[in-house]
Design an enzyme around this catalytic site. Sequence first.
Site, mmCIF file in Angstrom:
data_model
loop_
_atom_site.group_PDB
_atom_site.id
_atom_site.type_symbol
_atom_site.label_atom_id
_atom_site.label_comp_id
_atom_site.label_asym_id
_atom_site.label_seq_id
_atom_site.Cartn_x
_atom_site.Cartn_y
_atom_site.Cartn_z
ATOM 1 N N PHE A 42 0.827 -1.202 0.000
ATOM 2 C CA PHE A 42 0.000 0.000 0.000
ATOM 3 C C PHE A 42 0.866 1.258 0.000
ATOM 4 O O PHE A 42 0.410 2.342 -0.385
ATOM 5 C CB PHE A 42 -0.945 0.001 1.212
ATOM 6 C CG PHE A 42 -0.334 0.506 2.490
ATOM 7 C CD1 PHE A 42 -0.467 1.834 2.863
ATOM 8 C CD2 PHE A 42 0.357 -0.354 3.324
ATOM 9 C CE1 PHE A 42 0.082 2.308 4.045
ATOM 10 C CE2 PHE A 42 0.911 0.105 4.500
ATOM 11 C CZ PHE A 42 0.776 1.441 4.865
ATOM 12 N N LYS A 43 2.143 1.127 0.379
ATOM 13 C CA LYS A 43 3.039 2.282 0.379
ATOM 14 C C LYS A 43 3.270 2.815 -1.042
ATOM 15 O O LYS A 43 3.639 3.976 -1.216
ATOM 16 C CB LYS A 43 4.382 1.899 0.997
ATOM 17 C CG LYS A 43 4.297 1.350 2.422
ATOM 18 C CD LYS A 43 4.002 2.436 3.416
ATOM 19 C CE LYS A 43 3.921 1.894 4.834
ATOM 20 N NZ LYS A 43 5.178 1.319 5.319
ATOM 21 N N ASP A 44 3.063 1.972 -2.053
ATOM 22 C CA ASP A 44 3.254 2.417 -3.436
ATOM 23 C C ASP A 44 2.347 3.599 -3.773
ATOM 24 O O ASP A 44 2.727 4.485 -4.540
ATOM 25 C CB ASP A 44 2.954 1.278 -4.417
ATOM 26 C CG ASP A 44 4.022 0.199 -4.407
ATOM 27 O OD1 ASP A 44 5.184 0.528 -4.135
ATOM 28 O OD2 ASP A 44 3.687 -0.963 -4.675
ATOM 29 N N THR A 72 8.208 -0.038 3.093
ATOM 30 C CA THR A 72 8.554 1.338 2.730
ATOM 31 C C THR A 72 9.779 1.376 1.832
ATOM 32 O O THR A 72 9.827 2.130 0.856
ATOM 33 C CB THR A 72 8.809 2.189 3.988
ATOM 34 O OG1 THR A 72 7.595 2.298 4.738
ATOM 35 C CG2 THR A 72 9.278 3.589 3.613
#
Length: 261
Positions: A42-44, A72
């Site tokens: 989801f960090k993308d 991350t």
Amino acid sequence: MLLKNFIDKAFFRFSVPEVSPIKRFPDGLNVMELFHGPTWSFKDLALSCVGQFLSLYLFKINLIYSATSGDTGSSAVEAIRGQKWVDIVMLFPRGRISQIQELQMTSVIDDNVHVFRVDGLVDDLDAPIKQCFRDHAFTKRHNLSSINSINWARIMVQIVHHIYAYLQMCPTCDEVVQIVIPTEYAREMGVQLEFVCTVTQNHVVARTIETGNYAIADHVVKTLANAMDIQIPYNMERIWYILTGGNCSLIKNLMALNVCK
């Protein structure tokens, strides 16, 4: 138009046009898919945008220095790789991240990416990074920056996807939507959200909020959620800021007294 161009570039490598589609299940359960980016994290979503935003400040940032507990780092490397104007140095703890996360970083051969495996916990890795940022001459000489959760641009984008999720669930904007994810600012902005947070055995944030005890544990428990295998979370100052109604003086005094360290 400039902002739209940056966003289009940021999401160009996502595998679905919706970027973060919502799958609806019976009994009111809905899942927002945040794994369609280049590293499946989801960090993308946020870091792909941060990588584009940084290009607005080419003359200000030359070196990004960060440590990662897994997701991350991969997202940051993908966001910065190949950029001629900046180098990224990423540290990760040996044996503390998944094999695929390690390969996602160490297999990148772009000249501006420098990844190092380090003995110790991710909390240990933060020590040399903080030391670099305390060296004002070094920071100024290399135009130093970081790309972890301290970076406000990343938080800003994450706020947007919570508001987007709310609008998908409640187009009329007159109901409370319960989201199981640890964030707060979207609710502070007036969106009718109710957050449900989950923790692992390394539950320092939950313990601090519930009991006021911010003592560092003797050891970090290795869990399936390796990104949370820490005892010194980056976001505590932000949480205190919210809980104290934005009392910067109080937080500064606490930090100076080492109460919050």
